[in-house]
Write a protein that holds these residues in place. Structure first.
Motif, mmCIF file in Angstrom:
data_model
loop_
_atom_site.group_PDB
_atom_site.id
_atom_site.type_symbol
_atom_site.label_atom_id
_atom_site.label_comp_id
_atom_site.label_asym_id
_atom_site.label_seq_id
_atom_site.Cartn_x
_atom_site.Cartn_y
_atom_site.Cartn_z
ATOM 1 N N CYS A 138 0.832 -1.213 0.000
ATOM 2 C CA CYS A 138 0.000 0.000 0.000
ATOM 3 C C CYS A 138 0.865 1.260 0.000
ATOM 4 O O CYS A 138 0.584 2.217 -0.742
ATOM 5 C CB CYS A 138 -0.936 -0.013 1.209
ATOM 6 S SG CYS A 138 -2.158 -1.343 1.197
ATOM 7 N N LEU A 141 2.365 1.859 -3.393
ATOM 8 C CA LEU A 141 1.408 2.479 -4.321
ATOM 9 C C LEU A 141 1.256 3.973 -4.052
ATOM 10 O O LEU A 141 1.204 4.788 -4.979
ATOM 11 C CB LEU A 141 0.052 1.780 -4.199
ATOM 12 C CG LEU A 141 -0.042 0.352 -4.744
ATOM 13 C CD1 LEU A 141 -1.455 -0.184 -4.553
ATOM 14 C CD2 LEU A 141 0.346 0.302 -6.222
ATOM 15 N N ILE A 142 1.190 4.327 -2.761
ATOM 16 C CA ILE A 142 1.085 5.749 -2.418
ATOM 17 C C ILE A 142 2.341 6.492 -2.856
ATOM 18 O O ILE A 142 2.277 7.628 -3.371
ATOM 19 C CB ILE A 142 0.836 5.907 -0.914
ATOM 20 C CG1 ILE A 142 -0.505 5.258 -0.523
ATOM 21 C CG2 ILE A 142 0.836 7.364 -0.512
ATOM 22 C CD1 ILE A 142 -0.790 5.267 0.956
ATOM 23 N N TYR A 144 4.329 5.717 -5.313
ATOM 24 C CA TYR A 144 4.311 5.881 -6.768
ATOM 25 C C TYR A 144 3.353 7.001 -7.173
ATOM 26 O O TYR A 144 3.629 7.787 -8.090
ATOM 27 C CB TYR A 144 3.916 4.578 -7.440
ATOM 28 C CG TYR A 144 3.758 4.705 -8.938
ATOM 29 C CD1 TYR A 144 4.874 4.790 -9.773
ATOM 30 C CD2 TYR A 144 2.490 4.753 -9.525
ATOM 31 C CE1 TYR A 144 4.738 4.926 -11.145
ATOM 32 C CE2 TYR A 144 2.342 4.883 -10.890
ATOM 33 C CZ TYR A 144 3.466 4.973 -11.697
ATOM 34 O OH TYR A 144 3.311 5.110 -13.055
ATOM 35 N N THR A 145 2.211 7.090 -6.493
ATOM 36 C CA THR A 145 1.242 8.144 -6.814
ATOM 37 C C THR A 145 1.808 9.531 -6.513
ATOM 38 O O THR A 145 1.650 10.469 -7.310
ATOM 39 C CB THR A 145 -0.049 7.923 -6.019
ATOM 40 O OG1 THR A 145 -0.570 6.618 -6.299
ATOM 41 C CG2 THR A 145 -1.092 8.959 -6.386
ATOM 42 N N LYS A 146 2.477 9.660 -5.371
ATOM 43 C CA LYS A 146 3.010 10.962 -4.980
ATOM 44 C C LYS A 146 4.292 11.325 -5.735
ATOM 45 O O LYS A 146 4.555 12.516 -5.955
ATOM 46 C CB LYS A 146 3.278 10.971 -3.467
ATOM 47 C CG LYS A 146 2.047 10.746 -2.602
ATOM 48 C CD LYS A 146 1.080 11.911 -2.700
ATOM 49 C CE LYS A 146 -0.104 11.718 -1.764
ATOM 50 N NZ LYS A 146 -1.060 12.855 -1.806
ATOM 51 N N SER A 147 5.094 10.305 -6.083
ATOM 52 C CA SER A 147 6.404 10.574 -6.692
ATOM 53 C C SER A 147 6.475 10.098 -8.133
ATOM 54 O O SER A 147 7.565 9.836 -8.648
ATOM 55 C CB SER A 147 7.505 9.886 -5.868
ATOM 56 O OG SER A 147 7.413 10.224 -4.514
ATOM 57 N N ARG A 148 5.355 9.985 -8.800
ATOM 58 C CA ARG A 148 5.349 9.459 -10.163
ATOM 59 C C ARG A 148 6.145 10.348 -11.107
ATOM 60 O O ARG A 148 6.939 9.856 -11.923
ATOM 61 C CB ARG A 148 3.910 9.298 -10.637
ATOM 62 C CG ARG A 148 3.777 8.781 -12.057
ATOM 63 C CD ARG A 148 2.316 8.530 -12.375
ATOM 64 N NE ARG A 148 1.515 9.729 -12.129
ATOM 65 C CZ ARG A 148 0.174 9.753 -12.197
ATOM 66 N NH1 ARG A 148 -0.483 8.643 -12.503
ATOM 67 N NH2 ARG A 148 -0.485 10.868 -11.968
ATOM 68 N N ARG A 149 5.966 11.641 -10.999
ATOM 69 C CA ARG A 149 6.683 12.548 -11.896
ATOM 70 C C ARG A 149 8.188 12.471 -11.653
ATOM 71 O O ARG A 149 8.975 12.477 -12.606
ATOM 72 C CB ARG A 149 6.185 13.971 -11.699
ATOM 73 C CG ARG A 149 4.741 14.183 -12.145
ATOM 74 C CD ARG A 149 4.335 15.636 -11.963
ATOM 75 N NE ARG A 149 2.963 15.857 -12.416
ATOM 76 C CZ ARG A 149 2.331 17.032 -12.344
ATOM 77 N NH1 ARG A 149 2.996 18.096 -11.858
ATOM 78 N NH2 ARG A 149 1.095 17.148 -12.763
ATOM 79 N N GLU A 176 8.798 13.373 -1.460
ATOM 80 C CA GLU A 176 9.355 12.373 -2.365
ATOM 81 C C GLU A 176 10.595 11.718 -1.762
ATOM 82 O O GLU A 176 10.826 10.513 -1.937
ATOM 83 C CB GLU A 176 9.694 13.032 -3.698
ATOM 84 C CG GLU A 176 8.481 13.489 -4.489
ATOM 85 C CD GLU A 176 8.866 14.301 -5.711
ATOM 86 O OE1 GLU A 176 8.010 14.462 -6.596
ATOM 87 O OE2 GLU A 176 10.014 14.775 -5.764
#
Length: 344
Positions: A138, A141-142, A144-149, A176
């Motif tokens: 979990c 996933l969070i 990746y969502t917050k640090s995707r860029r 990040e």
């Protein structure tokens, strides 16, 4: 006798027949039961009155033993001896449990015999490790969502050398950076679990401490290895290279460590919950580690050693700060596993 309740006080006088004085006599044609006798008494009769009435109306009857022949024996064998026969030897009259603590069920008699083989420990039946892996999934996933860029920017700039002197390292926010640090902790945990699988298969499956402590010791050892390696990287970069290139490399190294745990996560999940062979897990782990070591070798080359004749220096740099610490980690884990296993 005087009986008292919350409503009134009454004196009950028992006659010679054990019944209250004034009670109607009851014709008796059979042996009464205690329940029948107690129904004659008032509801507020004391235990002493109940006992007196029962003793007055119930007499122990004579025991008549059966005279029928004993047929509880095997055909062709003589019937067994009666335990009431006084001429029998003592070993006939005594039970196997006579004089032993097993005879009294209130006393613990201990255990006899040899303990059976325990059920092998597996991660799939461990609720704590399962919850920890779900938590890691979990949080990943969070992250990746917050640090995707930032992750996509790191992957895009990975193969590009910093040609411009004004070019700065890829910056990240504090959030990040925290998520990357968590991914590094996840990598330590997963590598500790992989080595625990290896230890169970090739070293021992019984340890002097609990399985949680064994996994924690392996994971902390991996964390100490990554911390010391990062410290050596910073020290060597501070001595031999400029600040800008050193900053490029430290951020890339942190990115490598976090992504290594992301790649190892499905390997551990398949082994723990889908019964993938441990040998396959070890091979996949070796491939993941080898891939990131090669990427690290390439990244150090384009950052530090792009000039002519820098390949030999890059190879020595890689062997000193990558392969030597990795060999020390494997040796430390082997020594720890040998100290923790149960030697029969």
């Amino acid at each position: 006798m005087i009986t008292t309740d919350s409503i009134h006080t009454e004196e009950i006088v028992l006659g010679a027949d054990g019944l209250p004085v004034g009670a109607k006599p009851v014709s008796q044609h059979h042996q009464l039961t205690p329940a029948e006798v107690l129904r004659w008494l008032p509801k507020d009769a004391t235990p002493a009155q109940q006992d007196s009435a029962i003793q007055a109306h119930i007499r122990p009857s004579e025991i008549t033993w059966s005279q029928q022949p004993d047929t509880l024996h095997l055909p062709g064998h003589t019937r067994g001896h009666s335990w009431r026969d006084v001429n029998l030897p003592q070993y006939y009259r005594e039970s196997y449990f006579t004089g032993k603590p097993f005879f009294n069920p209130d006393l613990f008699g201990g255990r006899i015999g040899v303990a059976g083989d325990p059920v092998p420990y597996t991660i799939a039946r461990d609720n704590i490790i399962t919850l920890l892996l779900i938590f890691c999934f979990c949080i990943a996933l969070i992250a990746y969502t917050k640090s995707r860029r930032f992750i996509l920017r790191q992957a895009k700039e990975f193969f590009r050398p910093p040609v411009s002197e004004n070019m700065t390292a890829v910056t990240e926010t504090s959030e990040e950076l925290r998520f990357q640090f968590f991914l590094v902790l996840q990598t330590c945990l997963l590598l500790g679990l992989v080595y625990f699988f290896y230890t169970q298969l090739y070293v021992a499956d019984t340890f002097v401490v609990d399985h949680y402590q064994v996994i924690a010791i392996f994971s902390l050892t991996v964390f100490a290895y990554m911390t010391l390696k990062t410290l050596f990287y910073w020290l060597v970069g501070w001595v031999f290279f400029n600040k800008r290139n050193n900053e490029f490399w430290m951020k890339s190294n942190l990115f490598f460590l976090g992504m290594e745990g992301v790649c190892l996560f499905p390997v551990v999940m398949f082994q723990a919950y889908f019964k993938m062979p441990v040998q396959t897990t070890l091979v996949c782990t070796f491939l993941v580690i080898a891939l990131f070591k090669l990427l690290s070798l390439y990244k150090s080359y384009i950052i530090f050693f792009r000039h002519r004749g820098g390949f030999l220096q890059n190879f020595l740099y890689f062997c000193t700060l990558e392969l030597a610490p990795l060999a020390a980690l494997i040796g430390s884990l082997t020594m720890i596993a040998n100290c923790l296993k149960v030697n029969f």
